[in-house]
Scaffold this motif. Sequence first.
Motif, mmCIF file in Angstrom:
data_model
loop_
_atom_site.group_PDB
_atom_site.id
_atom_site.type_symbol
_atom_site.label_atom_id
_atom_site.label_comp_id
_atom_site.label_asym_id
_atom_site.label_seq_id
_atom_site.Cartn_x
_atom_site.Cartn_y
_atom_site.Cartn_z
ATOM 1 N N ILE A 153 27.329 50.748 25.560
ATOM 2 C CA ILE A 153 29.162 51.874 24.361
ATOM 3 C C ILE A 153 28.393 51.997 23.753
ATOM 4 C CG2 ILE A 153 31.670 51.954 24.321
ATOM 5 C CD1 ILE A 153 32.342 50.240 26.679
ATOM 6 N N GLU A 154 28.841 50.113 21.749
ATOM 7 C CA GLU A 154 28.128 50.792 21.277
ATOM 8 C C GLU A 154 26.590 51.872 21.277
ATOM 9 O OE1 GLU A 154 27.655 51.181 17.014
ATOM 10 O OE2 GLU A 154 29.373 50.949 18.244
ATOM 11 N N ARG A 155 25.546 51.275 22.495
ATOM 12 C CA ARG A 155 25.059 51.776 21.298
ATOM 13 C C ARG A 155 24.373 53.136 22.675
ATOM 14 N NH1 ARG A 155 21.474 48.902 25.317
ATOM 15 N NH2 ARG A 155 22.829 47.342 26.078
ATOM 16 N N THR A 222 19.539 70.983 20.728
ATOM 17 C CA THR A 222 19.344 70.062 21.820
ATOM 18 C C THR A 222 18.418 69.287 22.329
ATOM 19 O OG1 THR A 222 21.425 71.409 22.316
ATOM 20 C CG2 THR A 222 20.738 70.127 24.281
ATOM 21 N N ARG A 223 16.997 70.279 22.027
ATOM 22 C CA ARG A 223 15.817 70.031 22.209
ATOM 23 C C ARG A 223 15.468 68.854 20.991
ATOM 24 N NH1 ARG A 223 13.113 73.129 25.595
ATOM 25 N NH2 ARG A 223 13.314 75.320 25.936
ATOM 26 N N ALA A 224 16.057 68.760 20.363
ATOM 27 C CA ALA A 224 15.500 67.657 18.776
ATOM 28 C C ALA A 224 15.955 66.319 19.746
ATOM 29 C CB ALA A 224 16.256 67.790 18.143
ATOM 30 N N GLU A 225 17.089 66.526 20.353
ATOM 31 C CA GLU A 225 16.703 65.054 21.099
ATOM 32 C C GLU A 225 16.106 64.689 22.248
ATOM 33 O OE1 GLU A 225 19.840 63.085 19.941
ATOM 34 O OE2 GLU A 225 19.653 64.657 18.081
ATOM 35 N N ALA A 226 16.346 65.617 22.890
ATOM 36 C CA ALA A 226 14.910 65.309 23.945
ATOM 37 C C ALA A 226 14.248 64.022 23.834
ATOM 38 C CB ALA A 226 14.305 66.295 24.821
ATOM 39 N N ILE A 252 13.580 70.829 30.052
ATOM 40 C CA ILE A 252 14.507 68.924 29.267
ATOM 41 C C ILE A 252 15.379 68.827 29.755
ATOM 42 C CG2 ILE A 252 13.137 69.568 26.851
ATOM 43 C CD1 ILE A 252 16.356 69.601 25.394
ATOM 44 N N ALA A 253 16.149 69.357 30.554
ATOM 45 C CA ALA A 253 17.077 69.131 31.075
ATOM 46 C C ALA A 253 17.400 67.918 32.372
ATOM 47 C CB ALA A 253 18.259 70.501 31.680
ATOM 48 N N PRO A 254 17.944 66.828 32.333
ATOM 49 C CA PRO A 254 17.763 66.295 33.452
ATOM 50 C C PRO A 254 18.539 66.833 34.883
ATOM 51 C CG PRO A 254 18.801 64.808 31.714
ATOM 52 C CD PRO A 254 18.694 66.561 31.461
ATOM 53 N N SER A 255 18.096 66.477 36.393
ATOM 54 C CA SER A 255 18.103 66.458 37.489
ATOM 55 C C SER A 255 19.643 66.574 37.552
ATOM 56 C CB SER A 255 17.472 65.844 38.468
ATOM 57 O OG SER A 255 18.025 64.836 38.676
ATOM 58 N N ASP A 256 20.707 66.188 36.797
ATOM 59 C CA ASP A 256 21.751 65.299 37.566
ATOM 60 C C ASP A 256 22.607 65.946 36.135
ATOM 61 O OD1 ASP A 256 21.056 63.661 35.467
ATOM 62 O OD2 ASP A 256 22.273 61.431 36.313
ATOM 63 N N THR A 257 22.084 67.026 35.064
ATOM 64 C CA THR A 257 22.799 67.846 34.202
ATOM 65 C C THR A 257 24.206 68.032 35.494
ATOM 66 O OG1 THR A 257 21.311 67.984 32.999
ATOM 67 C CG2 THR A 257 22.829 69.843 32.369
ATOM 68 N N LEU A 258 25.503 67.635 33.844
ATOM 69 C CA LEU A 258 26.500 68.148 34.623
ATOM 70 C C LEU A 258 26.822 69.982 33.844
ATOM 71 C CD1 LEU A 258 28.566 64.924 34.451
ATOM 72 C CD2 LEU A 258 27.397 66.097 36.788
ATOM 73 N N VAL A 259 27.443 71.022 34.371
ATOM 74 C CA VAL A 259 28.433 71.745 33.979
ATOM 75 C C VAL A 259 29.657 71.402 33.638
ATOM 76 C CG1 VAL A 259 29.015 74.245 33.720
ATOM 77 C CG2 VAL A 259 26.766 73.314 34.092
ATOM 78 N N ARG A 281 20.201 60.448 24.819
ATOM 79 C CA ARG A 281 18.623 60.457 24.439
ATOM 80 C C ARG A 281 18.040 58.872 25.461
ATOM 81 N NH1 ARG A 281 19.218 59.480 18.183
ATOM 82 N NH2 ARG A 281 18.443 58.282 18.776
ATOM 83 N N SER A 282 17.043 59.262 25.241
ATOM 84 C CA SER A 282 16.451 58.565 26.964
ATOM 85 C C SER A 282 15.902 57.144 26.785
ATOM 86 C CB SER A 282 15.262 59.084 27.407
ATOM 87 O OG SER A 282 15.591 59.465 28.034
#
Length: 286
Positions: A153-155, A222-226, A252-259, A281-282
């Motif tokens: 959780i902390e990470r 957002t892109r800076a976090e990829a 850059i969006a993961p396939s399971d991106t939520l709206v 981030r990954s």
Amino acid sequence: MTLTSRRVVIAADSVCDLPDELARRLDVRIIPTYINIGDRSYADDGLSLDRGQFYRDLATMTQQPQTAAPSPGDAEAFYRSILGEGAEHIISLHVPANLSGTLNAMRLGAEFASQQISLVDSLQLTFGIGLQVWAAAQLASAGAPVADILDAIERVRRHTKVYAIIDTLEYLRRSGRVNTLVSSLGSLLRIKPIINMQDGEITSVARLRTWKRAEERLRELTRAEAPLERLAILHIDNRAGAERFLESIDDIAPSDTLVIETSPTMGCHVGPGSVGVATLRSDWRR
């Protein structure tokens, strides 16, 4: 996996914006916060209050809706129910203590079984909490010990960003919850600020004069976090805007991106029209 075979169960308040289907799949237990409109109180549980109608009515309400934490009695009943079903330990994540009384209410409710409940100040809002809950629930389902889940959780928290374009400052002014932020923006009523939630504090990271420029800046942030492991596009009564924004960063969006439409507990303070992101981030496991 049934609850009785689970040693650790993850719980959260409804501000986490975890979609119902995902909460059921992960067996995350959600306690609702409340919206008070005039002399009526509604659980922010996705059932008691029609979100679409609430946001349509918000602009014309003569009184600003008020948000409220669960009562300590609600919290105690919530925890007793989970423990009564066989859980050995509960990890319970909540909206920041400096912004809401929810964490304190949950702490009071947990006093009867303090050795079986770990309370966590998420230091985040909306799906910034949800990302922590998601990771914790996956580890709990896999049988991870409490200490490992708390470390994860902390990470996750350290590798999460939450940004939002505010369409109008009017609702922040009405709410009175972030007076320092509103004061810092002064009388620039026509701007489109981008706010950031980090370490329990809401700050302004950009002040743009048009929505188009605000979107451009949000894309840059957002892109800076990829590369991203998880992404949620957040909105308040602006799904079309959220989906357009997602299309603009689909590379850059993961396939399971939520709206996700943000809950009224958050939405009444931020106001309709807003669009934001919650990113993880990954490299968060390193």
